[in-house]
Design a protein around this motif. Structure first.
Motif, PDB file in Angstrom:
ATOM      1  N   HIS A 158       0.942  -1.097  -0.390  1.00  0.00           N
ATOM      2  CA  HIS A 158       0.346   0.149   0.006  1.00  0.00           C
ATOM      3  C   HIS A 158       0.733   1.204   0.072  1.00  0.00           C
ATOM      4  N   ILE A 159       2.275   1.307   1.013  1.00  0.00           N
ATOM      5  CA  ILE A 159       3.410   2.298  -0.048  1.00  0.00           C
ATOM      6  C   ILE A 159       3.009   2.403  -0.933  1.00  0.00           C
ATOM      7  N   HIS A 160       3.536   1.136  -1.701  1.00  0.00           N
ATOM      8  CA  HIS A 160       4.397   2.103  -3.434  1.00  0.00           C
ATOM      9  C   HIS A 160       2.454   2.102  -4.218  1.00  0.00           C
ATOM     10  N   GLU A 161       1.756   2.177  -3.782  1.00  0.00           N
ATOM     11  CA  GLU A 161       0.339   2.540  -3.940  1.00  0.00           C
ATOM     12  C   GLU A 161       0.355   3.479  -3.835  1.00  0.00           C
ATOM     13  N   ASN A 162       0.727   4.393  -2.621  1.00  0.00           N
ATOM     14  CA  ASN A 162       0.310   5.532  -2.679  1.00  0.00           C
ATOM     15  C   ASN A 162       2.137   6.167  -3.407  1.00  0.00           C
ATOM     16  N   MET A 163       2.965   5.319  -3.305  1.00  0.00           N
ATOM     17  CA  MET A 163       3.971   6.260  -4.273  1.00  0.00           C
ATOM     18  C   MET A 163       3.991   6.396  -5.162  1.00  0.00           C
ATOM     19  N   LYS A 164       3.137   5.671  -6.240  1.00  0.00           N
ATOM     20  CA  LYS A 164       3.190   5.618  -7.453  1.00  0.00           C
ATOM     21  C   LYS A 164       2.380   6.378  -8.033  1.00  0.00           C
ATOM     22  N   GLY A 165       1.693   7.645  -7.187  1.00  0.00           N
ATOM     23  CA  GLY A 165       1.014   8.631  -7.189  1.00  0.00           C
ATOM     24  C   GLY A 165       1.538   9.941  -8.136  1.00  0.00           C
ATOM     25  N   SER A 166       3.039  10.121  -7.373  1.00  0.00           N
ATOM     26  CA  SER A 166       4.239  11.058  -7.673  1.00  0.00           C
ATOM     27  C   SER A 166       5.573  10.155  -8.354  1.00  0.00           C
ATOM     28  N   PHE A 167       5.400   9.231  -8.394  1.00  0.00           N
ATOM     29  CA  PHE A 167       6.549   8.456  -8.572  1.00  0.00           C
ATOM     30  C   PHE A 167       6.215   6.647  -9.528  1.00  0.00           C
ATOM     31  N   ARG A 168       6.776   6.364 -10.017  1.00  0.00           N
ATOM     32  CA  ARG A 168       6.024   5.518 -11.139  1.00  0.00           C
ATOM     33  C   ARG A 168       7.647   5.069 -11.621  1.00  0.00           C
ATOM     34  N   LYS A 226       9.575   1.080  -7.390  1.00  0.00           N
ATOM     35  CA  LYS A 226       9.519  -0.146  -6.745  1.00  0.00           C
ATOM     36  C   LYS A 226      10.544  -1.111  -6.705  1.00  0.00           C
ATOM     37  N   ASP A 227      11.591  -1.323  -6.874  1.00  0.00           N
ATOM     38  CA  ASP A 227      12.676  -2.298  -6.311  1.00  0.00           C
ATOM     39  C   ASP A 227      13.787  -0.912  -5.246  1.00  0.00           C
ATOM     40  N   MET A 228      13.612  -0.430  -5.697  1.00  0.00           N
ATOM     41  CA  MET A 228      13.787  -0.090  -4.458  1.00  0.00           C
ATOM     42  C   MET A 228      13.304   0.481  -2.915  1.00  0.00           C
ATOM     43  N   LEU A 229      11.717   0.846  -3.250  1.00  0.00           N
ATOM     44  CA  LEU A 229      11.237   0.540  -2.268  1.00  0.00           C
ATOM     45  C   LEU A 229      11.242  -0.447  -1.252  1.00  0.00           C
ATOM     46  N   TYR A 230      11.077  -1.773  -2.215  1.00  0.00           N
ATOM     47  CA  TYR A 230      11.144  -3.387  -1.493  1.00  0.00           C
ATOM     48  C   TYR A 230      12.359  -3.585  -0.974  1.00  0.00           C
ATOM     49  N   LYS A 231      13.281  -3.284  -1.702  1.00  0.00           N
ATOM     50  CA  LYS A 231      14.748  -3.110  -1.039  1.00  0.00           C
ATOM     51  C   LYS A 231      15.432  -2.995   0.312  1.00  0.00           C
ATOM     52  N   CYS A 232      14.409  -1.335  -0.142  1.00  0.00           N
ATOM     53  CA  CYS A 232      15.014  -0.510   1.444  1.00  0.00           C
ATOM     54  C   CYS A 232      13.768  -1.467   3.091  1.00  0.00           C
ATOM     55  N   ALA A 233      12.783  -2.104   2.175  1.00  0.00           N
ATOM     56  CA  ALA A 233      11.979  -2.993   3.254  1.00  0.00           C
ATOM     57  C   ALA A 233      12.951  -3.719   3.450  1.00  0.00           C
ATOM     58  N   HIS A 234      13.400  -4.885   3.498  1.00  0.00           N
ATOM     59  CA  HIS A 234      13.808  -5.558   3.341  1.00  0.00           C
ATOM     60  C   HIS A 234      15.061  -5.897   4.004  1.00  0.00           C
ATOM     61  N   ALA A 235      15.393  -5.046   4.057  1.00  0.00           N
ATOM     62  CA  ALA A 235      16.995  -4.764   4.785  1.00  0.00           C
ATOM     63  C   ALA A 235      16.938  -4.955   6.061  1.00  0.00           C
ATOM     64  N   THR A 236      18.106  -6.161   6.285  1.00  0.00           N
ATOM     65  CA  THR A 236      17.596  -6.091   8.038  1.00  0.00           C
ATOM     66  C   THR A 236      18.650  -5.684   9.315  1.00  0.00           C
ATOM     67  N   THR A 237      19.508  -4.657   8.807  1.00  0.00           N
ATOM     68  CA  THR A 237      19.950  -4.441   9.161  1.00  0.00           C
ATOM     69  C   THR A 237      20.156  -2.485   8.685  1.00  0.00           C
ATOM     70  N   ILE A 238      19.943  -1.914   9.878  1.00  0.00           N
ATOM     71  CA  ILE A 238      20.260  -0.006   9.536  1.00  0.00           C
ATOM     72  C   ILE A 238      21.302  -0.017   9.134  1.00  0.00           C
ATOM     73  N   PRO A 239      22.175  -0.581   9.073  1.00  0.00           N
ATOM     74  CA  PRO A 239      23.579   0.368   7.421  1.00  0.00           C
ATOM     75  C   PRO A 239      23.007  -0.471   6.206  1.00  0.00           C
ATOM     76  N   GLU A 240      22.509  -1.547   6.134  1.00  0.00           N
ATOM     77  CA  GLU A 240      22.018  -1.662   5.116  1.00  0.00           C
ATOM     78  C   GLU A 240      20.628  -1.227   4.467  1.00  0.00           C
ATOM     79  N   PHE A 241      19.722  -0.810   5.455  1.00  0.00           N
ATOM     80  CA  PHE A 241      19.156  -0.092   5.308  1.00  0.00           C
ATOM     81  C   PHE A 241      19.399   1.432   4.764  1.00  0.00           C
ATOM     82  N   GLU A 242      19.880   2.101   5.429  1.00  0.00           N
ATOM     83  CA  GLU A 242      20.500   3.085   5.065  1.00  0.00           C
ATOM     84  C   GLU A 242      21.409   3.686   3.508  1.00  0.00           C
ATOM     85  N   THR A 243      21.935   2.302   3.532  1.00  0.00           N
ATOM     86  CA  THR A 243      22.525   2.477   2.088  1.00  0.00           C
ATOM     87  C   THR A 243      21.761   1.971   0.813  1.00  0.00           C
ATOM     88  N   ALA A 244      20.470   0.821   1.143  1.00  0.00           N
ATOM     89  CA  ALA A 244      19.093   1.080   0.681  1.00  0.00           C
ATOM     90  C   ALA A 244      18.842   2.570   0.364  1.00  0.00           C
TER      91      ALA A 244
END
Length: 263
Positions: free
Chosen positions: A91-101, A106-124
Motif C-alpha cells: 500500500h505504501i507503493h500504491e501511494n508512492m505511485k501517485g508521484s513516482f511511477r 518499486k524495487d528500491m522501496l522493497y530493497k529498503c523494506a527487506h533490509a535486515t540491518t540499519i546500515p543495509e537500510f541506510e545504503t538502500a
C-alpha cells in the motif's frame, strides 16, 4: 458504503500458522475517525482478551492520511501503548505511485523494506536518494519502524511486510508434516543451505565467531530465536557446531509463539 445509509466497514484479520490471514472481526461505523476506531478496537481487545500491556503488532493498509493520523494511530496508541504498528509495503507503493511511477521505484522501496540491518537500510535509502531526491524525501517521511525489517523490534517474531495474503487455512494445516508449517519449513531449508558455507569457532562463554561468505566474520551470542522467530544462517551454523557435543536441533531454536510455528 454508499447509498441511503453511508458508512465505513472496519475489519481486523489475523496471521495464521502458515503466514496466511483469516478474518477476526468486522463492524460498520459512521467514519474512520478516532471515536469509531476506539470503539472497534476496544471490542476487539475484549474479544481477544488483549490488555493495554499486550505486546502484539497491528498492520494497517496506509489508508488516507487524515483517517490514519486522526483515527487509527491515536486509537492504537491510547488503547495498546505497547503494541507495534506496521504499514503494508504494497500500500505504501500504491501511494508512492501517485508521484513516482516505474519499476525502479518499486524495487528500491522493497530493497529498503527487506533490509535486515540499519546500515543495509541506510545504503538502500542512499541509492534511492541518488536516483531521485524527491522520492527519498517522500519515503523518509514514513518512519522505517513501520515498514522496514531493519527497524522492527523483533517482539512480534514476524517480519511480514504485506497484509494481502490469502490461503485456505484448514486445508494447508491438515497437509502440514513435521514440526513446522510448510512456509516455515521451506524458509528454514533455504537458511540451512546458506549455513553450510560458514565455519564456526567458539570464542568463550556463549560467544561464537562465524566466518565465510558473504561475511568475513561475525561474533554473537547464541539466542533461541532471531527475527522473525526462526534461526538465521549464522545461528544454524552454530547449532550444527554445538550439535556435535550433544546440542539441540534446529527446530528447538524456533519460537513456539511465532505466527508460523506449530504449537
Amino acid at each position: 458504503m454508499k447509498g441511503s445509509f453511508p458508512g465505513q466497514i472496519l475489519s481486523a484479520v489475523g496471521v495464521d500458522l502458515n503466514n496466511g490471514i483469516y478474518p477476526v472481526s468486522f463492524a460498520v461505523a459512521e467514519t474512520e475517525y478516532l471515536n469509531s476506531w476506539t470503539w472497534f478496537l476496544e471490542n476487539l481487545g475484549d474479544y481477544l482478551d488483549l490488555g493495554p500491556n499486550s505486546c502484539f503488532t497491528f498492520m494497517s493498509d496506509r489508508q488516507k492520511l487524515c483517517s490514519l493520523v486522526c483515527g487509527l494511530l491515536p486509537a492504537i496508541e491510547n488503547l495498546f501503548p505497547c503494541a507495534e504498528h506496521r504499514f503494508c509495503v504494497r500500500h505504501i507503493h500504491e501511494n508512492m505511485k501517485g508521484s513516482f511511477r516505474g519499476k525502479l521505484y518499486k524495487d528500491m522501496l522493497y530493497k529498503c523494506a527487506h533490509a535486515t540491518t540499519i546500515p543495509e537500510f541506510e545504503t538502500a535509502m542512499d541509492e534511492l536518494k541518488a536516483f531521485n531526491q524527491d522520492a527519498h524525501l517522500w519515503l523518509s517521511n514514513i518512519h522505517p519502524k513501520h515498514w522496514s525489517k531493519s527497524h522492527f523490534s523483533g517482539r512480534a517474531v514476524s517480519d511480514m511486510l504485506i497484509n494481502n495474503m490469502i490461503v485456505n487455512v484448514l486445508e494447508v494445516i491438515d497437509k502440514s508434516e513435521g514440526l513446522l508449517t510448510p512456509t516455515t519449513t521451506i524458509e528454514l531449508q533455504k537458511i540451512r543451505t546458506n549455513a553450510a558455507h560458514y565455519t564456526v569457532q567458539w570464542n568463550g562463554a556463549d560467544l561464537y565467531q562465524i566466518s565465510g561468505r558473504p561475511v568475513s566474520w561475525v561474533v554473537f551470542k547464541l539466542f533461541y530465536i532471531c527475527n522473525p522467530g526462526i534461526p538465521c544462517e549464522h545461528v544454524v551454523a552454530t547449532i550444527w557446531y554445538k550439535a556435535v557435543n550433544g546440542g539441540k536441533s534446529t527446530f528447538d531454536y524456533c519460537s513456539q509463539h511465532m505466527p508460523n510455528a506449530v504449537n
